[in-house]
Design a protein around this motif. Structure first.
Motif, PDB file in Angstrom:
ATOM      1  N   MET A 153       0.856  -0.907   0.060  1.00  0.00           N
ATOM      2  CA  MET A 153       0.138  -0.506   0.303  1.00  0.00           C
ATOM      3  C   MET A 153       1.131   1.401   0.168  1.00  0.00           C
ATOM      4  SD  MET A 153      -3.085  -0.973  -0.266  1.00  0.00           S
ATOM      5  CE  MET A 153      -4.157   0.468  -0.572  1.00  0.00           C
ATOM      6  N   ALA A 154       2.365   1.554   0.689  1.00  0.00           N
ATOM      7  CA  ALA A 154       3.004   2.021   0.476  1.00  0.00           C
ATOM      8  C   ALA A 154       3.304   2.655  -0.492  1.00  0.00           C
ATOM      9  CB  ALA A 154       3.807   2.142   1.849  1.00  0.00           C
ATOM     10  N   LEU A 155       3.768   1.685  -1.514  1.00  0.00           N
ATOM     11  CA  LEU A 155       4.756   0.944  -2.571  1.00  0.00           C
ATOM     12  C   LEU A 155       3.548   2.228  -3.497  1.00  0.00           C
ATOM     13  CD1 LEU A 155       6.563  -1.301  -2.774  1.00  0.00           C
ATOM     14  CD2 LEU A 155       7.318   0.980  -3.065  1.00  0.00           C
ATOM     15  N   ALA A 156       2.001   1.703  -3.324  1.00  0.00           N
ATOM     16  CA  ALA A 156       0.744   1.688  -4.046  1.00  0.00           C
ATOM     17  C   ALA A 156       1.169   3.568  -4.066  1.00  0.00           C
ATOM     18  CB  ALA A 156      -0.442   1.519  -3.846  1.00  0.00           C
ATOM     19  N   GLY A 157       1.036   3.842  -3.106  1.00  0.00           N
ATOM     20  CA  GLY A 157       0.504   5.323  -2.608  1.00  0.00           C
ATOM     21  C   GLY A 157       1.519   6.382  -3.222  1.00  0.00           C
ATOM     22  N   ILE A 158       2.491   5.702  -3.036  1.00  0.00           N
ATOM     23  CA  ILE A 158       3.683   6.676  -3.522  1.00  0.00           C
ATOM     24  C   ILE A 158       3.947   7.002  -5.075  1.00  0.00           C
ATOM     25  CG2 ILE A 158       6.656   6.959  -4.032  1.00  0.00           C
ATOM     26  CD1 ILE A 158       6.701   5.259  -1.007  1.00  0.00           C
ATOM     27  N   TYR A 159       3.706   5.407  -5.702  1.00  0.00           N
ATOM     28  CA  TYR A 159       2.931   5.531  -7.236  1.00  0.00           C
ATOM     29  C   TYR A 159       2.849   6.912  -8.013  1.00  0.00           C
ATOM     30  CZ  TYR A 159       2.431   4.065 -11.799  1.00  0.00           C
ATOM     31  OH  TYR A 159       1.954   4.674 -13.365  1.00  0.00           O
TER      32      TYR A 159
END
Length: 168
Positions: A153-159
């Motif tokens: 989820m953190a990576l999706a938020g960053i992307y």
């Protein structure tokens, strides 16, 4: 019955890397459920695998030597489905129709991160693994699934929140 559950219908007997086989099969089943319109089967499957695992693992280990034999993979199934729930539920709520090809990072990232955390065993994952108890067999993979879900989820938020606007 406990042997069928802990080996996830024999998946635990696949070699090499029975845990990876179990994770991949869990992902295939989750993606198939999502594609069929049964997205909520993923978190429900996680709950069922968790409850059955906590029931079956102690019974199985009472009959077998070793603290965590490689054929026990219900813990990987539960942890992998937990990690996938972090992407499947938001995709379903946003009516994303295609998880397999259209939103493929939604299953690839949790798979890779779950396997990473399950093998690397950082922090609480390792602590649960070192418990040396039947509960520890399940808990280390549930922690790994939780960490994989959070990082996904953190990576999706960053992307989506930072990189996508810049990439056009």
């Amino acid at each position: 019955m406990s042997a069928v559950i802990v080996t996830f219908f024999g998946t635990g007997h696949l070699r090499p890397a029975s845990g990876t086989w179990a994770s991949v099969i869990a992902v295939v089943l989750a993606v198939a459920a999502y594609q069929a319109g049964w997205a909520l089967a993923v978190p429900v499957g996680c709950a069922v695998a968790t409850v059955l695992g906590f029931w079956a693992v102690p019974r199985y280990l009472a009959q077998r030597p070793g603290e965590d034999p490689p054929e026990i993979v219900i813990d990987e199934v539960a942890g992998q489905l937990l990690a996938l729930s972090f992407t499947v539920i938001p995709l379903w709520r946003n009516a994303v129709p295609d998880l397999l090809f259209g939103a493929w990072p939604g299953w690839v990232t949790p798979l890779l991160l779950f396997r990473l955390f399950d093998i690397w065993k950082p922090w609480l994952v390792g602590r649960a693994d070192r418990m040396g108890s039947t509960a520890g067999v399940m808990l280390d993979d549930l922690w790994a699934g939780l960490f994989a879900g959070f990082v996904t989820m953190a990576l999706a938020g960053i992307y989506h929140g930072v990189l996508a606007p810049w990439l056009g």
